[in-house]
Design a protein around this motif. Structure first.
Motif, PDB file in Angstrom:
ATOM      1  N   HIS B  52       0.907  -1.254  -0.018  1.00  0.00           N
ATOM      2  CA  HIS B  52       0.015  -0.018  -0.114  1.00  0.00           C
ATOM      3  C   HIS B  52       0.785   1.373  -0.095  1.00  0.00           C
ATOM      4  CE1 HIS B  52      -2.965   2.971   0.849  1.00  0.00           C
ATOM      5  NE2 HIS B  52      -2.405   3.471   1.776  1.00  0.00           N
ATOM      6  N   VAL B  74       1.153  -7.488 -10.953  1.00  0.00           N
ATOM      7  CA  VAL B  74      -0.033  -8.033 -10.912  1.00  0.00           C
ATOM      8  C   VAL B  74      -0.187  -9.165  -9.918  1.00  0.00           C
ATOM      9  CG1 VAL B  74      -1.899  -9.440 -12.439  1.00  0.00           C
ATOM     10  CG2 VAL B  74      -0.402  -7.375 -13.261  1.00  0.00           C
ATOM     11  N   CYS B  76       0.881  -9.178  -6.772  1.00  0.00           N
ATOM     12  CA  CYS B  76       1.000  -8.670  -5.367  1.00  0.00           C
ATOM     13  C   CYS B  76      -0.401  -8.541  -4.899  1.00  0.00           C
ATOM     14  CB  CYS B  76       2.000  -7.551  -5.582  1.00  0.00           C
ATOM     15  SG  CYS B  76       3.614  -8.044  -5.943  1.00  0.00           S
ATOM     16  N   PRO B  77      -0.257  -8.753  -3.625  1.00  0.00           N
ATOM     17  CA  PRO B  77      -1.362  -8.358  -2.649  1.00  0.00           C
ATOM     18  C   PRO B  77      -2.328  -7.138  -2.980  1.00  0.00           C
ATOM     19  CG  PRO B  77       0.183  -9.217  -1.544  1.00  0.00           C
ATOM     20  CD  PRO B  77       0.739  -8.765  -2.727  1.00  0.00           C
ATOM     21  N   TRP B  78      -1.498  -5.910  -3.201  1.00  0.00           N
ATOM     22  CA  TRP B  78      -2.223  -4.808  -3.393  1.00  0.00           C
ATOM     23  C   TRP B  78      -2.646  -4.450  -4.730  1.00  0.00           C
ATOM     24  CZ3 TRP B  78      -4.416  -1.775   0.277  1.00  0.00           C
ATOM     25  CH2 TRP B  78      -3.923  -2.312   1.708  1.00  0.00           C
ATOM     26  N   PHE B  79      -2.528  -5.531  -5.778  1.00  0.00           N
ATOM     27  CA  PHE B  79      -2.768  -5.121  -6.993  1.00  0.00           C
ATOM     28  C   PHE B  79      -4.294  -4.839  -7.357  1.00  0.00           C
ATOM     29  CE2 PHE B  79      -4.641  -6.619 -11.058  1.00  0.00           C
ATOM     30  CZ  PHE B  79      -3.998  -5.764 -12.096  1.00  0.00           C
ATOM     31  N   PRO B  80      -5.236  -5.249  -6.551  1.00  0.00           N
ATOM     32  CA  PRO B  80      -6.573  -4.563  -6.562  1.00  0.00           C
ATOM     33  C   PRO B  80      -6.923  -3.234  -6.277  1.00  0.00           C
ATOM     34  CG  PRO B  80      -6.740  -6.854  -5.572  1.00  0.00           C
ATOM     35  CD  PRO B  80      -5.001  -6.457  -5.671  1.00  0.00           C
ATOM     36  N   GLU B  81      -6.081  -2.752  -5.320  1.00  0.00           N
ATOM     37  CA  GLU B  81      -6.152  -1.398  -5.179  1.00  0.00           C
ATOM     38  C   GLU B  81      -5.466  -0.558  -6.268  1.00  0.00           C
ATOM     39  OE1 GLU B  81      -3.252   0.455  -2.121  1.00  0.00           O
ATOM     40  OE2 GLU B  81      -4.971   1.269  -1.092  1.00  0.00           O
ATOM     41  N   ASP B  84      -7.898  -0.618  -9.126  1.00  0.00           N
ATOM     42  CA  ASP B  84      -9.181   0.175  -9.082  1.00  0.00           C
ATOM     43  C   ASP B  84      -8.713   1.487  -9.579  1.00  0.00           C
ATOM     44  OD1 ASP B  84     -11.923   0.508  -7.763  1.00  0.00           O
ATOM     45  OD2 ASP B  84     -10.549   2.031  -6.620  1.00  0.00           O
ATOM     46  N   TYR B 107       7.347 -10.699   3.799  1.00  0.00           N
ATOM     47  CA  TYR B 107       6.337 -10.404   3.037  1.00  0.00           C
ATOM     48  C   TYR B 107       6.254 -10.941   1.627  1.00  0.00           C
ATOM     49  CZ  TYR B 107       2.903  -7.128   0.582  1.00  0.00           C
ATOM     50  OH  TYR B 107       1.879  -6.673  -0.074  1.00  0.00           O
ATOM     51  N   ARG B 108       5.526 -11.771   1.013  1.00  0.00           N
ATOM     52  CA  ARG B 108       5.727 -12.551   0.038  1.00  0.00           C
ATOM     53  C   ARG B 108       4.301 -12.958  -0.946  1.00  0.00           C
ATOM     54  NH1 ARG B 108       9.743 -17.156   0.123  1.00  0.00           N
ATOM     55  NH2 ARG B 108      10.305 -16.167  -1.915  1.00  0.00           N
ATOM     56  N   GLU B 260       4.429  -0.238   7.405  1.00  0.00           N
ATOM     57  CA  GLU B 260       4.175  -1.256   6.401  1.00  0.00           C
ATOM     58  C   GLU B 260       5.486  -1.524   5.448  1.00  0.00           C
ATOM     59  OE1 GLU B 260       2.117  -0.461   2.976  1.00  0.00           O
ATOM     60  OE2 GLU B 260       1.650  -2.642   2.657  1.00  0.00           O
TER      61      GLU B 260
END
Lengths: 312, 312
Positions: B52, B74, B76-81, B84, B107-108, B260
């Motif tokens: 983030h 793509v 990575c965990p914060w790709f949806p943010e 958007d 963090y992986r 973070e």
């Protein structure tokens, strides 16, 4: 009186077959050696591994004694950080928070098993479903593949889980078949599952599925969205003052209200960043410590409970 | 003089076959209609979607004009943010930062394709390899499966990439076969690939693989671990003052130095939280804007460059 006695015997037989644990002669507290009336609690932090803000708050709370038990979300991005903590704190009471949903919007995760092995669990983008509403058909065989993959990853990464529980109670609330998958995995790995008698009325299959060697807690306390923020400590204080004898798990969600957690949870306030910091604050407070002492409440962990199980 | 002429012809033939783009009659800047000597830069933020803190810094920088291009990770965990953001900012110049490694410790992330379809890309826990050192045997067919899965997820989630580039230059620096996989995927989706002439000497297959319709930048500027923190703005200022004519991509890594990002990158300082905030600070500074004006440097994006490609 013979016919009445007979009826009683029949009824007892029925009860024993349907609710074998409920009618067990000894309570959990008895079996642990506590005198009648003893009040025991597990202060359990959920969702470790989900974000760094949750890991940071939960590990601080574990180290200060504010919480004494927690469970880890293996599929989540920050699992490696919390697995590292688990390895360096082998005394910590850490279970696995078996996870089959990715319930946030801007921050998401998917299965540990290859996604083509668990197609009913994932959306078109390979993330776990946001929820299981509508026409989701969750395949119990795929659930078992995924749960075993989560346990195996945790073991490989050095975690020695003391118990298993279920993120969002998905494996508790969705029928006998999924609950029995969870139970089977727990039995295979010789760890207890978090289940408690409060849930039996609504979900009778829980009572009929557990066996005499399973650990069944007496009660759960968890805060709900109906509690306004300013009533947070009142809710927990009242729960502690009115605590019933037996073993109660306080299911809480500590986290730090920082940029990461605000962004990760920003689409709704429930179980969001401020919510989680309120949980962290109450259980880190002197007020909580004082109530434990005043109400003569004792702390217990899954590690101690697991000793009771003949499976160990 | 005939033998000398002949030698020249032979040499020209060799050069044309080996470096067809280098000897192209027109430079990129010519083709874009700029007068000779024009200095053009792309200010490109890498690694969006990774955390983030990176999304927050990069989107702030994109909106303020501090950077004018970026690419998204793509898997990575914060790709949806960031997907958007891309949907709600269709004018933004956003490509895909094709990702095949998970280079941090605490963090992986893993592949978008099912992990059993890309076994050479993942470790025993299903994460992308931390690095490709040692005996990793990366299967180009699996690379292609994964790259296409990343592009497809991005498209499904509403991202319309303007270009493709490669996280940690894995697809640039690891031989002709992997580079040609990336190029093939880019051609199929009709988007340019970030490649530049600075890399041709060390990796001649880049020059021989690109065709006349591929976009080849002239130079890259990126800061390296050798630069001490206090020399950060001096490094970039010097680069801007000494900029060569043509198109140069500044590859930068903006991020906010918060809890973070500190936790996600804490095992080493390189490309860590403080590093990324230094990048954010320089390119957000008035000093940078002044240098652009003083040195008569123009900004350009991949969106404009892509217009040149006959494949569009």
């Amino acid at each position: 009186m013979a016919p009445v006695f007979k009826l009683h015997v029949l009824l007892l037989g029925f009860l024993l077959s349907t609710f074998p644990v409920v009618v067990s002669a000894q309570t959990l507290a008895d079996r642990l050696g506590y005198p009648p009336g003893t009040k025991l609690i597990i202060v359990h932090a959920d969702d470790l591994g989900e974000t760094h803000a949750v890991n940071a708050a939960a590990t601080t709370a574990l180290q200060s004694g504010a919480v004494n038990s927690a469970s880890l979300m293996v599929p989540c991005p920050w699992f490696p950080e919390i697995a590292d903590f688990a390895k360096s704190h082998p005394e910590a009471d850490l279970g696995l928070h078996l996870t089959l949903t990715s319930e946030r919007v801007y921050y998401r995760w998917g299965p540990v098993a290859p996604s083509d092995k668990v197609p009913s669990l994932v959306d078109e983008n390979g993330y776990f479903h946001h929820d299981w509403e509508g026409n989701q058909r969750i395949n119990p065989k795929e659930v078992e593949i995924e749960l075993r993959a989560q346990v195996e990853r945790a073991l490989r990464m050095g975690v020695r889980p003391t118990h298993l529980d279920s993120h969002q109670y998905r494996l508790i609330m969705n029928g006998k078949e999924l609950f029995e998958v969870m139970l089977r995995v727990a039995h295979d790995y010789k760890v207890p599952v978090f289940v408690n008698k409060d849930w039996f009325a609504e979900h009778p299959y829980l009572a009929s599925s557990v066996g005499p060697d399973d650990i069944v807690l007496d009660h759960t306390v968890t805060i709900e969205p109906e509690v306004p923020p300013e009533k947070w400590s009142e809710f927990y204080s009242t729960a502690l003052k009115n605590l019933q004898p037996g073993v109660t798990e306080f299911v809480i969600h500590p986290g730090f209200d920082d940029q990461e957690l605000r962004a990760a949870t920003r689409e709704r306030a429930t179980w969001g960043a401020a919510w989680r910091e309120r949980d962290y604050d109450f259980f880190s407070s002197q007020q909580f410590r004082n109530l434990l002492q005043k109400e003569n409440i004792k702390l217990i962990t899954w590690r101690e409970l697991a000793q009771l199980s003949k499976r160990k």
